[in-house]
Design a protein around this motif. Structure first.
Motif, PDB file in Angstrom:
ATOM      1  N   GLY A  40      -1.211  12.252  12.656  1.00 44.58           N
ATOM      2  CA  GLY A  40      -2.066  11.795  11.581  1.00 44.58           C
ATOM      3  C   GLY A  40      -3.013  12.885  11.114  1.00 44.58           C
ATOM      4  O   GLY A  40      -2.994  14.012  11.609  1.00 44.58           O
ATOM      5  N   THR A  41      -3.863  12.513  10.145  1.00 44.73           N
ATOM      6  CA  THR A  41      -4.834  13.420   9.563  1.00 44.73           C
ATOM      7  C   THR A  41      -6.232  12.889   9.843  1.00 44.73           C
ATOM      8  O   THR A  41      -6.501  11.712   9.633  1.00 44.73           O
ATOM      9  N   ILE A  42      -7.111  13.757  10.276  1.00 44.78           N
ATOM     10  CA  ILE A  42      -8.493  13.363  10.545  1.00 44.78           C
ATOM     11  C   ILE A  42      -9.226  13.226   9.216  1.00 44.78           C
ATOM     12  O   ILE A  42      -9.198  14.130   8.387  1.00 44.78           O
ATOM     13  N   VAL A  43      -9.869  12.058   9.005  1.00 40.57           N
ATOM     14  CA  VAL A  43     -10.587  11.802   7.760  1.00 40.57           C
ATOM     15  C   VAL A  43     -12.096  11.710   7.961  1.00 40.57           C
ATOM     16  O   VAL A  43     -12.847  11.777   6.994  1.00 40.57           O
ATOM     17  N   ALA A  44     -12.566  11.574   9.203  1.00 45.75           N
ATOM     18  CA  ALA A  44     -14.007  11.552   9.488  1.00 45.75           C
ATOM     19  C   ALA A  44     -14.212  11.915  10.953  1.00 45.75           C
ATOM     20  O   ALA A  44     -13.385  11.583  11.804  1.00 45.75           O
ATOM     21  N   VAL A  45     -15.309  12.614  11.242  1.00 44.53           N
ATOM     22  CA  VAL A  45     -15.633  12.996  12.619  1.00 44.53           C
ATOM     23  C   VAL A  45     -17.078  12.632  12.925  1.00 44.53           C
ATOM     24  O   VAL A  45     -17.925  12.612  12.039  1.00 44.53           O
TER      25      VAL A  45
END
Length: 91
Positions: A40-45
């Motif tokens: 997947g792709t990280i959208v918030a950290v």
């Protein structure tokens, strides 16, 4: 993409990649046999821990465990919230 969810601590929000529709040989996979994606792709950290900063950032493509994270639906899209330690690799 700006996501208004802000994870706490060492957690990240991941948008899972879509499940495979067919195999490499061209055979279509029915919905009942599709496996849960592990990419997947990280959208918030989150901010990270005070003694351990996060090593991932928004936009990174990652690999994670099959049963990692908690599934949520936000504004009609599916996301996973997981700890950074559940992520195995950045692709």
């Amino acid at each position: 993409m700006a996501l208004s969810i802000k994870p706490i601590g060492d957690r990240v929000v991941v948008e899972a990649a879509p499940a495979e529709e067919k195999t490499a040989s061209g055979i279509y996979i029915p919905d009942t046999a599709k496996e849960k994606p592990q990419r997947g792709t990280i959208v918030a950290v989150g901010a990270g821990k005070t003694d351990e900063p996060l090593t991932v950032k928004v936009g990174d493509q990652v690999l994670y465990g099959k049963y990692a994270g908690t599934e949520i639906t936000y504004e009609g899209k599916e996301y996973l919230i997981m700890k950074e330690s559940d992520i195995y690799a950045i692709v």
